[in-house]
Scaffold this motif. Structure first.
Motif: not given
Length: 241
Positions: A128, A133, A154
């Protein structure tokens, strides 16, 4: 472009690595007559790189070589038929990808040569735009947030919406909501165990071995769960199935 982004490497009770996604992975390998792959195992901290490569060779039926044996890691990626990026610690993985100058070679291999990218857990995170995250601890003092950016949104792998009895800290939902509050223009896809997103050409599909959905977090919007990728049609440049 061919991406297989898995939430995790094994389901509870499974002995074989990537077992729940094996059918999809082998379909990709067979369609391209792939006989070998390069493993990027940098996320592993307490496991042996070669043991992970051997386990993957046995699981997938192809020759898997760990990139740490390469004199020039970028050259290994440039000649790879398939790229495997193992789970483990995302911070360690991303740091070593940058230190070994592998970000651009992986981007070019996947985007220009159409080399399949198969990543799980940490390997999913680094596909990503950034590793903001991840669920992992930043075990390195020197850390880098931007990652490979093959997938434009994300992802939070290993997602769980349970609230553990006695735990007084924030739930996963609350942590992801905090991310969206700080970054209101961004969304987060939450993938439960045993699930994956697959990009094949221009098509995006979703699979769950447990027949569970994924969640999409957006600032100021209700959290919703979905079983197909139509909900992502406004977030990704792919045809959602």
């Amino acid at each position: 472009m061919e991406l297989l982004l898995l939430s995790n490497g094994k389901l509870s009770g499974e002995s074989e690595l990537l077992g729940y996604a094996k059918e999809r992975i082998q379909a990709v390998l067979k369609s391209r007559a792939i006989t070998s792959a390069v493993l990027v195992p940098y996320a592993l901290i307490r496991s042996d790189y070669d043991e992970r490569a051997t386990a993957l060779s046995q699981a997938l039926g192809i020759e898997v070589t760990s990139i740490h044996h390469a004199d020039n890691p970028a050259d290994a990626i440039a000649s790879a038929q398939c790229i495997l990026i193992s789970g483990g610690n995302t911070w360690m993985l991303n740091q070593l990808l940058h230190e070994n100058s592998l970000i651009v070679p992986i981007q070019r291999a996947v985007r220009e040569r159409n080399v399949p990218y198969i990543g799980w857990s940490a390997g999913c995170n680094v596909a990503t735009p950034s590793i903001r995250t991840t669920n992992d601890m930043p075990v390195r003092n020197s850390v880098v947030l931007p990652s490979i950016g093959l997938f434009p949104v994300q992802i939070n792998p290993h997602y769980i919406d349970a609230h553990v009895s006695g735990h007084m800290g924030e739930t996963r939902d609350e942590r992801i909501a905090e991310f969206c509050a700080v970054n209101p223009s961004e969304s987060v896809i939450a993938l439960r165990e045993g699930s994956l997103l697959q990009v094949s050409g221009n098509d995006l599909s979703y699979f769950s071995a447990k027949d569970q959905g994924f969640k999409v977090f957006r600032h100021g919007q209700d959290i919703e769960e979905y079983q197909d990728t139509q909900a992502l049609s406004g977030l990704v440049p792919f045809t959602c199935r």
